[in-house]
Design an enzyme around this catalytic site. Structure first.
Site, PDB file in Angstrom:
ATOM      1  N   LYS A 204      47.778  44.589  42.030  1.00  0.00           N
ATOM      2  CA  LYS A 204      48.892  44.127  41.284  1.00  0.00           C
ATOM      3  C   LYS A 204      48.216  43.857  39.744  1.00  0.00           C
ATOM      4  CE  LYS A 204      49.868  41.340  44.384  1.00  0.00           C
ATOM      5  NZ  LYS A 204      48.690  41.825  45.409  1.00  0.00           N
TER       6      LYS A 204
ATOM      7  N   ASP B 284      45.868  42.032  47.677  1.00  0.00           N
ATOM      8  CA  ASP B 284      44.907  42.991  46.848  1.00  0.00           C
ATOM      9  C   ASP B 284      45.419  44.592  46.988  1.00  0.00           C
ATOM     10  OD1 ASP B 284      43.671  40.559  46.379  1.00  0.00           O
ATOM     11  OD2 ASP B 284      42.453  40.614  48.799  1.00  0.00           O
TER      12      ASP B 284
ATOM     13  N   GLN C 240      50.170  38.283  46.258  1.00  0.00           N
ATOM     14  CA  GLN C 240      50.583  38.521  48.005  1.00  0.00           C
ATOM     15  C   GLN C 240      50.724  39.548  48.727  1.00  0.00           C
ATOM     16  OE1 GLN C 240      51.356  34.374  47.502  1.00  0.00           O
ATOM     17  NE2 GLN C 240      49.153  34.457  46.790  1.00  0.00           N
TER      18      GLN C 240
ATOM     19  N   GLY D 224      44.060  36.381  43.256  1.00  0.00           N
ATOM     20  CA  GLY D 224      43.195  36.326  42.981  1.00  0.00           C
ATOM     21  C   GLY D 224      43.645  37.307  41.601  1.00  0.00           C
ATOM     22  N   HIS D 225      44.493  38.109  41.122  1.00  0.00           N
ATOM     23  CA  HIS D 225      44.166  39.551  40.503  1.00  0.00           C
ATOM     24  C   HIS D 225      43.570  39.480  39.535  1.00  0.00           C
ATOM     25  CE1 HIS D 225      49.180  38.750  41.620  1.00  0.00           C
ATOM     26  NE2 HIS D 225      48.472  38.770  42.641  1.00  0.00           N
TER      27      HIS D 225
HETATM   28  P1  GDP Z   1      45.465  42.415  43.455  1.00  0.00           P
HETATM   29  O1  GDP Z   1      44.874  41.084  44.350  1.00  0.00           O
HETATM   30  O2  GDP Z   1      47.132  43.331  44.295  1.00  0.00           O
HETATM   31  O3  GDP Z   1      45.379  42.553  41.812  1.00  0.00           O
HETATM   32  O4  GDP Z   1      44.141  42.732  43.611  1.00  0.00           O
HETATM   33  P2  GDP Z   1      42.749  42.143  43.998  1.00  0.00           P
HETATM   34  O5  GDP Z   1      42.562  42.270  42.130  1.00  0.00           O
HETATM   35  O6  GDP Z   1      42.679  41.372  44.600  1.00  0.00           O
HETATM   36  O7  GDP Z   1      42.140  43.745  44.703  1.00  0.00           O
HETATM   37  C1  GDP Z   1      42.695  44.951  43.631  1.00  0.00           C
HETATM   38  C2  GDP Z   1      41.316  45.684  43.563  1.00  0.00           C
HETATM   39  O8  GDP Z   1      40.475  46.265  43.216  1.00  0.00           O
HETATM   40  C3  GDP Z   1      40.318  44.605  42.436  1.00  0.00           C
HETATM   41  O9  GDP Z   1      38.689  44.783  42.684  1.00  0.00           O
HETATM   42  C4  GDP Z   1      40.401  45.894  41.440  1.00  0.00           C
HETATM   43  O10 GDP Z   1      39.435  45.832  39.980  1.00  0.00           O
HETATM   44  C5  GDP Z   1      39.919  46.931  41.921  1.00  0.00           C
HETATM   45  N1  GDP Z   1      40.721  47.824  42.036  1.00  0.00           N
HETATM   46  C6  GDP Z   1      42.097  48.002  41.662  1.00  0.00           C
HETATM   47  N2  GDP Z   1      42.676  49.532  41.316  1.00  0.00           N
HETATM   48  C7  GDP Z   1      41.625  50.777  41.483  1.00  0.00           C
HETATM   49  C8  GDP Z   1      41.863  51.728  42.129  1.00  0.00           C
HETATM   50  O11 GDP Z   1      42.369  53.179  41.756  1.00  0.00           O
HETATM   51  N3  GDP Z   1      40.413  52.544  42.481  1.00  0.00           N
HETATM   52  C9  GDP Z   1      39.023  51.829  42.733  1.00  0.00           C
HETATM   53  N4  GDP Z   1      37.924  51.801  43.179  1.00  0.00           N
HETATM   54  N5  GDP Z   1      39.293  49.903  42.118  1.00  0.00           N
HETATM   55  C10 GDP Z   1      40.666  49.829  41.989  1.00  0.00           C
HETATM   56  P1  IMO Z   2      47.045  38.591  45.889  1.00  0.00           P
HETATM   57  O1  IMO Z   2      47.592  38.349  44.852  1.00  0.00           O
HETATM   58  C1  IMO Z   2      45.086  38.344  50.084  1.00  0.00           C
HETATM   59  C2  IMO Z   2      46.400  35.572  52.732  1.00  0.00           C
HETATM   60  C3  IMO Z   2      45.397  34.382  52.936  1.00  0.00           C
HETATM   61  C4  IMO Z   2      45.736  34.127  55.030  1.00  0.00           C
HETATM   62  C5  IMO Z   2      46.705  33.571  54.725  1.00  0.00           C
HETATM   63  C6  IMO Z   2      47.503  32.497  54.034  1.00  0.00           C
HETATM   64  O2  IMO Z   2      45.705  38.106  45.386  1.00  0.00           O
HETATM   65  O3  IMO Z   2      47.448  39.281  46.830  1.00  0.00           O
HETATM   66  P2  IMO Z   2      47.434  31.078  51.825  1.00  0.00           P
HETATM   67  O4  IMO Z   2      45.836  30.109  51.361  1.00  0.00           O
HETATM   68  O5  IMO Z   2      48.233  31.687  51.149  1.00  0.00           O
HETATM   69  O6  IMO Z   2      48.217  29.733  53.012  1.00  0.00           O
HETATM   70  O7  IMO Z   2      46.827  32.231  52.728  1.00  0.00           O
HETATM   71  O8  IMO Z   2      47.564  35.134  53.138  1.00  0.00           O
HETATM   72  N1  IMO Z   2      46.415  35.091  51.333  1.00  0.00           N
HETATM   73  C7  IMO Z   2      46.037  36.671  51.029  1.00  0.00           C
HETATM   74  N2  IMO Z   2      45.655  37.848  50.984  1.00  0.00           N
HETATM   75  N3  IMO Z   2      45.632  39.008  48.904  1.00  0.00           N
HETATM   76  C8  IMO Z   2      46.810  37.222  48.393  1.00  0.00           C
HETATM   77  O9  IMO Z   2      46.455  37.396  47.452  1.00  0.00           O
HETATM   78  C9  IMO Z   2      45.808  36.349  49.488  1.00  0.00           C
HETATM   79  N4  IMO Z   2      47.050  34.815  49.370  1.00  0.00           N
HETATM   80  C10 IMO Z   2      47.217  34.632  50.999  1.00  0.00           C
HETATM   81  O10 IMO Z   2      43.837  35.333  52.890  1.00  0.00           O
HETATM   82  O11 IMO Z   2      45.413  34.689  55.952  1.00  0.00           O
HETATM   83 MG    MG Z   3      44.288  39.658  45.176  1.00  0.00          MG
END
Ligand code: GDP
Ligand code: IMO
Ligand code: MG
Length: 422
Positions: free
Chosen positions: A16, A13, A221, A40-41
């Site tokens: 990416k 998270d 991840q 979840g991107h």
């Molecule tokens: P990913 O899994 O690495 O793609 O990241 P996620 O989407 O799960 O989580 C990143 C969260 O931070 C999302 O809600 C994005 O919309 C938000 N986000 C990304 N870059 C920034 C930033 O520079 N500032 C803020 N405030 N939010 C951001």
């Molecule tokens: P993105 O790509 C954050 C965590 C789960 C759990 C562990 C194992 O959005 O960054 P799984 O379902 O993979 O067997 O769970 O890994 N986990 C993540 N945490 N971002 C993710 O993906 C994750 N994918 C799995 O919360 O601790």
């Molecule tokens: Mg994510």
């Protein structure tokens, strides 16, 4: 041509999806190499927000080829829901999304097994996303898996055999479940999947490179969740690191070009497991609120803490990171003081390397830096950075021995600043 790889350096998270979307115009192809719908991107542009789980984040930027590689695990039901929602919002996929025949299928019984294993672990549960990731990769490694290419030949028989095997395990675990609805949606997903380009993606990607096409590989991840190098056993079941791009797409190591490592200006973690810099106080709550730190897939609250440079140095080493991307520094815009963990105190000793076990007895050693106390969310160039923020960036670069190439100051595509210095 070489491929560039973009991957998370913390516990996932990091942002990416946002940065892959921003960088996509520079590439011809975007490819996912591991993980599945546990990811979840999130992407935001033109006032819209999208969350991608199995589909690469290059899908929104023109007519690029997007590949789901062999290292990915795919749930046809969740894939159908994700793809149909995208098509309904005016983003056609069928021509630009290619899916490896060697990607493994997540079966309905894999999801049930995921829940059953978690229930059996009780207090020591991993806190998985419940998407069947662990059981699917387990079947892959134990040579019992079903692959996307299997839907093209004698599929019913192969499915029935795999399901029967899983049912035996579930029986032995005394686990109650109802598969009817899950299986109905899954079968619909299988039919839907047949409409896509199912390809030998290892050939395709290497041929594209030979033709001079450029490729960006999108990690899911983060390094701290890697099956080998993460905080085992509280990890996911795939290699989230750069080497995963080689095995998950069929690329030789000599094909890797830039390795972009993404990190937040602080640290978060969802699910169970150790987290040395976790904050249980008001500051942690403040970061969580300002950063909207709730899981994009499960909605679970993310645990928050200060940035951990010990863990980041380890991640940079394992991945061979060449450039860093700093996300969400805007969340700290109003902090008087910003902390960074530079070492771990273990007993009477302070260590600066990432040890075998971080479960207990680790006390973070912090350096305090003055906050920049400036709203940076509207900034468009590094010339506008306040002095304290420049000092913070220099401190991180020095500690991590790697240049910060991009600074993200908000969730929108436009809130991204590329630095000229390297
Ligand atoms: P990913 O899994 O690495 O793609 O990241 P996620 O989407 O799960 O989580 C990143 C969260 O931070 C999302 O809600 C994005 O919309 C938000 N986000 C990304 N870059 C920034 C930033 O520079 N500032 C803020 N405030 N939010 C951001
Ligand atoms: P993105 O790509 C954050 C965590 C789960 C759990 C562990 C194992 O959005 O960054 P799984 O379902 O993979 O067997 O769970 O890994 N986990 C993540 N945490 N971002 C993710 O993906 C994750 N994918 C799995 O919360 O601790
Ligand atoms: Mg994510």
């Amino acid at each position: 041509m070489k491929v560039d790889v973009l991957l998370g350096l913390q516990w996932g998270d990091e942002g990416k999806g946002k940065v892959v979307d921003v960088l996509t115009p520079r590439y011809d192809v975007v490819a996912r190499f591991q993980g599945g719908p546990n990811a979840g991107h999130t992407l935001e542009f033109e006032g819209q927000k999208y969350v991608l789980r199995s589909i690469p984040s290059g899908i929104f930027q023109g007519n690029k080829i997007n590949i789901i590689g062999n290292g990915v695990v795919l749930d046809p039901a969740l894939f159908k829901a994700e793809a149909e929602a995208l098509e309904a919002s005016g983003h056609p996929l069928k021509e630009r999304l290619h899916i490896s025949k060697k990607a493994h299928l997540i079966l309905p019984t894999h999801r049930i097994l995921d829940a059953a294993y978690e229930a059996a672990k009780g207090d020591s549960k991993v806190g998985t996303t419940g998407k069947g990731i662990g059981p699917t990769y387990t079947d892959k490694v134990s040579r019992n898996g079903l692959r996307v290419g299997d839907i093209l030949c004698d599929f019913e028989k192969k499915y029935a055999a795999a399901k029967a095997r899983h049912e035996q395990i579930l029986k032995s675990l005394n686990y109650d479940y109802d598969i009817t609805e899950l299986e109905r949606q899954w079968m619909e997903g299988i039919e839907y999947l047949r409409k896509f380009h199912l390809v030998d993606s290892e050939h395709e990607i290497n041929n594209l490179l030979k033709e001079g096409k450029s490729v960006l590989c999108e990690g899911a991840q983060g390094t701290m969740l890697d099956i080998d190098f993460g905080s085992y056993p509280y990890v996911t079941s795939s290699n989230t690191i750069c080497a995963g791009a080689c095995t998950g797409l069929g690329l030789g190591p000599n094909k890797i070009g830039e390795v972009y490592g993404i990190m937040k200006a602080y640290c978060t973690r969802v699910g169970s497991g150790p987290f040395p810099t976790e904050l249980f106080d008001e500051t942690g709550k403040r970061i969580s609120d300002l950063g909207h730190e709730y899981g994009a897939v499960t909605g679970r609250e993310r645990r928050c803490g200060w940035i951990d440079l010990v863990a980041l140095r380890y991640s940079i080493m394992i991945n061979g990171v060449t450039k860093l991307i700093l996300m969400k520094s805007d969340v700290l815009d109003d902090f008087d003081v910003v902390k960074a963990c530079v070492g771990y105190k273990v007993g009477n000793e302070v260590i600066d390397y990432f040890p075998f076990d971080i479960t207990e007895g680790i006390e973070p050693v912090y350096v305090e830096l003055p906050g920049w106390k400036t709203d940076m969310t509207g900034m468009t160039s590094e010339d506008e950075f306040p002095e304290e923020f420049n000092a913070y960036i220099s401190f991180l670069e020095e500690q991590l021995e790697t240049p910060i190439k991009i600074v993200s100051v908000g969730p929108d595509r436009e809130q991204t600043i590329e630095r000229y210095t390297e």
